[in-house]
Motif scaffolding. Structure first.
Motif, mmCIF file in Angstrom:
data_model
loop_
_atom_site.group_PDB
_atom_site.id
_atom_site.type_symbol
_atom_site.label_atom_id
_atom_site.label_comp_id
_atom_site.label_asym_id
_atom_site.label_seq_id
_atom_site.Cartn_x
_atom_site.Cartn_y
_atom_site.Cartn_z
ATOM 1 N N ASP A 153 41.340 74.422 69.888
ATOM 2 C CA ASP A 153 40.719 74.313 71.265
ATOM 3 C C ASP A 153 39.813 73.722 71.947
ATOM 4 O O ASP A 153 39.279 73.222 73.079
ATOM 5 C CB ASP A 153 39.620 75.906 71.780
ATOM 6 N N GLY A 154 39.759 71.877 71.442
ATOM 7 C CA GLY A 154 39.148 70.643 71.760
ATOM 8 C C GLY A 154 37.394 70.710 71.355
ATOM 9 O O GLY A 154 36.952 70.017 71.291
ATOM 10 N N ALA A 155 37.095 71.377 70.607
ATOM 11 C CA ALA A 155 36.068 72.142 70.476
ATOM 12 C C ALA A 155 35.739 70.850 69.160
ATOM 13 O O ALA A 155 36.347 69.848 68.828
ATOM 14 C CB ALA A 155 35.843 73.479 69.437
ATOM 15 N N ASP A 156 34.627 70.273 69.591
ATOM 16 C CA ASP A 156 33.901 69.455 68.349
ATOM 17 C C ASP A 156 33.351 69.208 67.817
ATOM 18 O O ASP A 156 31.741 70.091 68.086
ATOM 19 C CB ASP A 156 33.373 68.058 69.455
ATOM 20 N N PRO A 157 33.489 70.113 66.406
ATOM 21 C CA PRO A 157 32.627 70.514 65.215
ATOM 22 C C PRO A 157 31.824 69.733 64.653
ATOM 23 O O PRO A 157 31.390 68.264 65.399
ATOM 24 C CB PRO A 157 33.852 70.794 64.539
ATOM 25 N N LYS A 158 30.162 70.366 64.350
ATOM 26 C CA LYS A 158 29.580 69.461 63.710
ATOM 27 C C LYS A 158 29.599 69.768 62.036
ATOM 28 O O LYS A 158 30.127 70.923 61.377
ATOM 29 C CB LYS A 158 27.965 70.306 63.847
ATOM 30 N N VAL A 159 29.323 68.482 61.807
ATOM 31 C CA VAL A 159 29.606 68.125 60.128
ATOM 32 C C VAL A 159 28.367 67.847 59.297
ATOM 33 O O VAL A 159 27.794 66.892 59.818
ATOM 34 C CB VAL A 159 30.752 67.829 59.592
ATOM 35 N N ILE A 160 27.900 68.383 58.509
ATOM 36 C CA ILE A 160 26.600 68.524 57.865
ATOM 37 C C ILE A 160 26.873 68.517 56.164
ATOM 38 O O ILE A 160 27.760 69.792 55.943
ATOM 39 C CB ILE A 160 25.544 69.282 57.961
ATOM 40 N N ARG A 161 27.058 67.626 55.585
ATOM 41 C CA ARG A 161 26.509 67.411 54.402
ATOM 42 C C ARG A 161 25.416 66.915 53.608
ATOM 43 O O ARG A 161 24.616 66.393 53.724
ATOM 44 C CB ARG A 161 27.707 65.915 54.089
ATOM 45 N N GLU A 162 25.035 68.312 53.033
ATOM 46 C CA GLU A 162 23.873 68.117 52.790
ATOM 47 C C GLU A 162 23.516 68.414 51.009
ATOM 48 O O GLU A 162 24.589 69.141 50.578
ATOM 49 C CB GLU A 162 22.749 69.177 53.038
ATOM 50 N N GLN A 163 22.344 68.239 50.509
ATOM 51 C CA GLN A 163 21.908 68.640 48.910
ATOM 52 C C GLN A 163 20.998 69.896 49.374
ATOM 53 O O GLN A 163 19.597 70.015 49.999
ATOM 54 C CB GLN A 163 21.156 67.213 48.331
ATOM 55 N N ARG A 164 21.032 70.983 48.123
ATOM 56 C CA ARG A 164 20.223 72.219 48.861
ATOM 57 C C ARG A 164 19.850 72.517 47.814
ATOM 58 O O ARG A 164 20.878 72.981 46.431
ATOM 59 C CB ARG A 164 21.138 72.465 49.585
#
Length: 763
Positions: free
Chosen positions: A583-594
């Protein structure tokens, strides 16, 4: 080798054990040989029958564990304890239960062929003195439970104690054995009754576990009445007790504690207990009869859909997901071991299906080999199966499975599987008990579980203490901070809407989200296709002044970040899946160490995790709906194990027909799939598709034949009229619940508890 107890004076002098009257035993037609044979079968199931050099490594592991128990044994009568780290003065700690578990470990080392301590008289005497000590200080018929966990007294200790006595039987003084078992007359006299809570009738796994303990006490004390009592309790297990929802359902669901899906925990315990009772009592005067296909059918109906290459899916393991020592491969291994045990007893039509199935699980899962977890007896059966050239390697199970009675849906393809965990006014969102599963807030709010053949460790590699518990895959969440779940937490969302329907290899699932402690509401749907899962959300609204997010993915990638590629409306995570934003959404991508600790999520007395920090890397993809959204939506697809090109092109192969508060629908090749939240109409290229009430619907047209599947997950409609894009001429291959109504189809969904109705119609 030193034996602390044998170096000391007897902890309980001869006066303490002298004069104990033997229990009254009824005269039995069957001689002692039948009891002895049953006991020997049981020991064979626990420790293996004969030593084979092929099992040296496993035997050494058993011996190592037993020696560790023996080496640390330091009996202290003052503040009573057998081991310094397990003082016995407070039953609320559960240390007495752990102590009996350690005794079982010691007994297993003594009884296992191939260990250095096998049959050692000195070790047996040390064990006997330890059991005397525990009887005196920790577990006898005159003690007060003092508010501690009833399970330890009535199932945990009885199971460990009877196992221990069976394993050590040939090295134990029989008068003392009867003394140690005497508390079971008080704490576990009847498989169907709970001593600590009068009026509670045992169900499911609890009854099966008690039946095992009662039967073993009968075998060890030559009391046929106890064995018969246990066998009768097992024979009635498939009939749910009046007043309880626990047990197995016709659609394969398994419920424990009235409202929780527990196939992969309590369900496995049930399956194992019954299987071992069947094996132990086979060809004896107390052979369990009357179960028939009802019991064997549950292997295929209830367990097989949730096992992926030997792993039991976490969506049906309840609060046990938080236990450091109980992961998906432990439950999977126990399931495999149980099926292997059943192969000898099951009718051949069942065994013929199971042999290739299990062989496939064993061969494909090289990440966590079965022989590192299984007892020697199980390894022997597995090795025999793997070596049998007449048994082919079975492929992965495929199909879509809707478990309407526990709000779970599983979609399985040849290379991957996808599970959806929902909740409703019937099924609890998450169970927290005994200080376990402290952060399982959203595990029943539409959480999704992706399993791929390329990584069988994503869910068991320290995921639960390290994953962000506020961002579980598939969920739509209010980002408020939350306290740990309290003991006895029981949230049943105030909506009946959860479920779905399957049509062959395809399916649709839907739930109405009513968030706990928040104004957040949403309608969520999943369309389960050959190569993808399409997720639609609509009506997302909240008014608490906080941000709302939908989590597309949150993947444990262990100790590295795999390559990630982004394009116009899509993301590709190498080795995992592609993600298409439809639907054209602009997703957020998070790359993290937890980093987290198992102790953070499980502080249980006997299950609590340790304080060692563990660290894992995660890739999170989310859609930000902003603060206090009004009628927000989302549309995305998950393409497991897809290539970059397949991911980039998926948006051209799917058509979203509707994503509104009334209807969510898609078209894909010759498949039409829809969720009608209420009466509504959706336009297709062939004309309108309409329903006059709530339902989930799948249609597949082949020239003049249309296969359809319909269910009412809301369980509110009596009959739903479906108007197809094509005039209906007749209904074929449908039950009485589906009939033609002029140019449409009417489906009687009332009373079907959300289960599906299928038919073939001519158009």
């Amino acid at each position: 080798m030193t034996h602390p107890l044998s170096r000391r004076s007897a902890l309980l002098g001869t006066a303490a054990v002298a004069g104990l009257a033997l229990w009254d035993r009824p005269a039995e037609a069957a001689g002692t040989a039948a009891f002895d044979a049953a006991r020997e079968r049981w020991v064979g199931l626990l420790a293996g029958g004969s030593y084979d050099s092929a099992f040296t490594e496993r035997a050494q592991a058993v011996e190592g564990s037993a020696n560790a128990v023996l080496r640390k044994l330091q009996p202290t009568p003052g503040r009573p304890s057998l081991w310094p780290d397990l003082p016995l003065d407070d039953p609320g700690t559960g240390n007495f239960n752990r102590s009996y578990n350690r005794m079982r470990t010691l007994a297993l080392g003594w009884a296992t062929p191939g260990t250095a301590m096998h049959g050692d008289g000195q070790v047996a005497e040390t064990a006997a003195r330890a059991l005397d000590f525990l009887y005196e200080h920790a577990y006898h018929e005159g003690l007060d439970r003092r508010g501690s966990n009833w399970y330890w007294w009535e199932i945990g200790v009885p199971r460990s104690l009877t196992d221990t006595c069976a394993l050590l039987y040939d090295g134990l003084p029989k008068d003392r054995l009867e003394r140690w078992l005497r508390p079971l007359r008080h704490w576990c006299p009847d498989p169907e009754r709970r001593v600590s809570h009068p009026g509670v009738v045992e169900t499911g796994a609890n009854r099966a576990g008690k039946a095992m303990a009662v039967a073993m006490r009968g075998v060890l004390t030559y009391d046929a009445r106890l064995i018969k009592r246990a066998a009768d309790a097992v024979s009635g297990l498939l009939r749910r007790t009046s007043g309880s929802r626990d047990g197995f359902y016709r659609d394969g669901s398994f419920i424990q504690h009235d409202v929780y899906p527990y196939t992969g925990s309590y369900g496995v315990d049930y399956l194992e207990s019954v299987a071992k009772l069947i094996a132990m009592l086979a060809k004896s005067p107390w052979e369990i009869t009357g179960i028939g296909d009802a019991y064997y059918d549950i292997v295929d109906r209830s367990f097989v859909p949730f096992v992926f290459d030997g792993l039991m899916m976490d969506c049906v393991r309840g609060r046990s997901i938080s236990r450091q020592g109980h992961r998906d491969y432990h439950s999977g291994q126990k399931t495999i071991e149980t099926i292997l045990t059943l192969l000898d007893a099951a009718p051949e039509r069942h065994a013929r299906r199971w042999r290739p199935l299990v062989k496939g699980w064993l061969i494909r899962n090289q990440a966590i080999p079965y022989d590192t977890l299984a007892p020697l007896a199980g390894i022997a059966r597995a090795e025999a199966l793997l070596a049998d050239p007449s048994v082919p390697v079975g492929p992965r199970t495929t199909g879509t499975y809707v478990f309407a009675d526990m709000d779970r849906v599983v979609h399985r393809r040849p290379g991957w599987a996808y599970a959806i965990a929902m909740s409703s006014e019937r099924i609890g969102a998450a169970e927290a008990m005994n200080r376990e599963n402290l952060r399982g807030w959203y595990t029943g709010d539409g959480m999704t579980y992706l399993y791929t053949g390329g990584d069988l460790t994503a869910w068991n590699d320290d995921l639960w203490p390290t994953i962000d518990p506020y961002r579980l895959p598939g969920t739509t969440v209010d980002t408020r901070r939350r306290a740990d779940l309290p003991h006895g937490h029981r949230r049943l969302p105030r909506t009946p809407w959860a479920g779905g329907v399957a049509l062959g290899e395809h399916g649709v699932a839907a739930m109405k989200l009513i968030a706990g402690g928040s104004s957040l509401r949403a309608k969520k749907a999943w369309f389960l296709l050959d190569d993808a899962v399409v997720a639609l959300g609509t009506g997302i609204a909240a008014s608490d002044g906080r941000r709302v997010e939908t989590i597309v993915e949150n993947r444990n990638t262990h100790d590295r970040h795999p390559p990630l590629t982004r394009g116009d409306g899509w993301i590709h995570l190498s080795g995992v899946a592609g993600y298409a934003l439809l639907d054209g959404a602009d997703p957020k991508v998070i790359r993290e160490q937890r980093t987290g600790r198992w102790r953070d999520i499980d502080k249980g007395a006997t299950t609590g995790g340790d304080d060692t920090p563990v660290t894992r890397l995660y890739t999170t993809i989310l859609i930000d709906h902003g603060v206090d959204p009004r009628k927000a939506r989302y549309a995305y697809a998950v393409l497991p194990e897809a290539s970059i090109a397949e991911t980039a092109g998926f948006g051209q192969r799917i058509e979203i027909l509707a994503n509104s508060g009334a209807v969510q629908a898609i078209s894909h090749d010759d498949l039409l799939a829809a969720v009608f939240w209420r009466a509504g109409t959706v336009e297709t290229e062939d004309g309108p598709l309409a329903a006059d009430g709530p339902c989930t619907l799948l249609l597949r047209r082949d020239h003049q034949r249309v296969r359809l599947a319909v269910s009412d997950p809301s369980r509110t409609a009596g009959e739903v009229k479906i108007t197809l894009p094509w005039p209906v001429k007749s209904v074929k291959e449908g039950g009485r619940s589906v009939r033609r109504a002029k140019r449409a189809v009417k489906v009687e969904v009332g009373g079907s508890r959300g289960h599906g109705h299928t038919a073939v119609v001519r158009v």
